[in-house]
Design a protein around this motif. Sequence first.
Motif, short mmCIF file in Angstrom:
data_model
loop_
_atom_site.label_atom_id
_atom_site.label_comp_id
_atom_site.label_asym_id
_atom_site.label_seq_id
_atom_site.Cartn_x
_atom_site.Cartn_y
_atom_site.Cartn_z
N CYS A 32 35.31 61.95 193.16
CA CYS A 32 36.57 63.04 193.53
C CYS A 32 36.32 64.01 194.22
CB CYS A 32 37.39 63.69 192.75
SG CYS A 32 38.78 64.47 193.14
N SER A 33 36.63 64.23 195.67
CA SER A 33 36.35 65.41 196.54
C SER A 33 37.63 65.68 196.95
CB SER A 33 35.14 64.54 197.78
OG SER A 33 35.59 63.73 198.64
N ASP A 34 38.95 65.60 196.38
CA ASP A 34 40.08 66.08 197.09
C ASP A 34 40.15 67.97 197.28
OD1 ASP A 34 40.95 63.63 195.97
OD2 ASP A 34 42.62 63.85 194.86
N CYS A 35 39.55 68.23 196.67
CA CYS A 35 39.44 69.16 197.28
C CYS A 35 38.38 69.79 198.34
CB CYS A 35 39.02 70.29 195.65
SG CYS A 35 37.55 70.59 195.25
N CYS A 36 38.00 69.33 198.53
CA CYS A 36 37.15 69.00 200.05
C CYS A 36 37.51 68.65 201.24
CB CYS A 36 35.54 68.67 200.04
SG CYS A 36 35.00 68.59 198.44
N GLN A 37 39.09 68.17 201.49
CA GLN A 37 39.84 67.90 201.75
C GLN A 37 40.99 67.96 202.53
OE1 GLN A 37 39.55 63.13 202.34
NE2 GLN A 37 38.41 63.22 200.45
N GLY A 38 41.51 68.16 203.70
CA GLY A 38 42.81 68.71 204.44
C GLY A 38 43.15 70.16 203.63
N MET A 39 42.23 71.12 204.03
CA MET A 39 42.37 71.65 203.33
C MET A 39 42.48 73.09 204.34
SD MET A 39 41.96 72.00 200.42
CE MET A 39 42.13 74.16 199.83
N GLY A 40 42.79 72.79 205.74
CA GLY A 40 42.93 73.71 206.91
C GLY A 40 41.66 74.23 206.80
N SER A 41 42.04 75.30 207.71
CA SER A 41 41.69 76.80 207.83
C SER A 41 41.35 77.84 206.88
CB SER A 41 42.34 77.62 208.28
OG SER A 41 43.47 78.06 208.57
N LYS A 88 41.13 63.15 208.40
CA LYS A 88 41.71 63.45 206.91
C LYS A 88 41.44 65.02 206.51
CE LYS A 88 41.38 59.13 204.42
NZ LYS A 88 39.81 58.64 202.83
N GLU A 89 41.10 65.86 207.66
CA GLU A 89 40.64 67.00 207.58
C GLU A 89 39.27 67.43 206.37
OE1 GLU A 89 44.26 69.77 206.87
OE2 GLU A 89 43.75 70.03 209.57
N THR A 90 38.12 66.65 206.47
CA THR A 90 37.01 66.79 206.04
C THR A 90 36.28 68.16 206.09
OG1 THR A 90 37.84 64.47 204.95
CG2 THR A 90 35.59 64.98 204.89
N CYS A 91 35.97 68.48 205.58
CA CYS A 91 34.79 69.53 205.47
C CYS A 91 34.01 69.11 205.50
CB CYS A 91 34.37 70.51 203.78
SG CYS A 91 33.71 71.26 204.09
N VAL A 92 32.99 69.55 206.75
CA VAL A 92 31.77 69.10 207.27
C VAL A 92 31.11 69.39 206.49
CG1 VAL A 92 32.86 70.29 209.82
CG2 VAL A 92 31.49 71.60 207.75
N PHE A 93 30.61 69.58 204.79
CA PHE A 93 29.31 69.85 204.36
C PHE A 93 29.54 68.63 203.49
CE2 PHE A 93 29.04 73.97 206.13
CZ PHE A 93 27.96 73.74 207.05
N ASN A 95 29.54 65.08 202.74
CA ASN A 95 28.10 63.36 202.58
C ASN A 95 28.39 62.60 202.63
OD1 ASN A 95 27.91 63.40 200.14
ND2 ASN A 95 25.82 64.29 200.62
N ALA A 96 28.71 61.36 203.08
CA ALA A 96 29.06 59.86 203.03
C ALA A 96 29.08 59.53 201.67
CB ALA A 96 28.13 59.43 204.02
N ALA A 97 28.15 60.21 201.05
CA ALA A 97 28.89 60.21 199.32
C ALA A 97 29.50 60.55 198.67
CB ALA A 97 27.52 60.01 198.61
N GLY A 98 30.74 61.08 199.54
CA GLY A 98 31.33 62.27 198.48
C GLY A 98 31.34 63.41 198.43
N ARG A 99 29.80 63.86 198.59
CA ARG A 99 28.94 64.91 197.50
C ARG A 99 28.83 66.15 198.14
NH1 ARG A 99 29.92 64.53 192.55
NH2 ARG A 99 28.37 65.70 192.23
N CYS A 100 28.98 67.82 197.97
CA CYS A 100 28.57 68.47 198.81
C CYS A 100 27.71 68.99 199.21
CB CYS A 100 29.29 70.12 198.09
SG CYS A 100 28.70 71.51 199.49
N SER A 101 27.06 69.30 200.56
CA SER A 101 25.65 69.00 200.85
C SER A 101 24.92 70.47 200.44
CB SER A 101 25.26 68.34 202.69
OG SER A 101 26.13 69.13 203.42
N ILE A 102 25.66 71.13 200.68
CA ILE A 102 25.17 72.72 199.96
C ILE A 102 26.05 73.69 199.25
CG2 ILE A 102 25.75 73.25 203.07
CD1 ILE A 102 28.15 74.57 202.45
#
Length: 215
Positions: A32-41, A88-93, A95-102
């Motif tokens: 799941c990476s729902d909270c990393c998508q569609g968050m706008g600003s 999908k307004e995905t966080c730039v961080f 990654n391709a595996a749907g994980r936070c890179s930072i």
Amino acid sequence: MLRECNLEEMTDGKRYGLSDMVKADCNDCRGCSDCCQGMGSSIVLDPLDCFRLSRHLHKGFGELLAECLELNVVDGVILPNLKMAGDKETCVFLNAAGRCSIHSARPGICRIFPLGRIYEDRDFEYILQVHECPMPNKSKVKVSKWIDTPDLKRNQQFIRDWHYFLKDIHEKLKTSLDEAEIKDTSMRILNTFFVMPYDLDGDFYEQFYERLEAF
């Protein structure tokens, strides 16, 4: 960010301190990476967030702004937020595996999610946002462990001081009819707490409070 909301609808009705247990552990967010998508600003950053990103990525604020941050007006003040990208307004961080890179340097809003904060009487408590995270079967975890932040006592004081500093500025600017004063104050905050370089090998809190006292 100042928000008017119905706590009975969005929370479990409880308030939490650092020593309390809360049902917030998403079990590593597997699949799941729902909270990393569609968050706008909405992922607004504070000076500590930007300090952590700069140190982690070895980039100055200007470079971060060119690559992964953007500026928006929040409660009358210009502040940085994480940039989203794509349909999908995905966080730039993310990654391709749907994980936070930072992950070790993730912002405070991400760090505490699905917890939030409620501010009252120059202090704050944590709340559990019950509709924000779709992950089922969350486990109980101690709040202090969940927010995963070093030097916790100083961190909590910084959160209070930064929030109420911005709130006081917001209240002052609401009554001002001088557009030049409003713009100048906002730019001073941006330059003082974000643009002006920090010593990334030094203590963040010492540097922040020097700037706060001089503002």
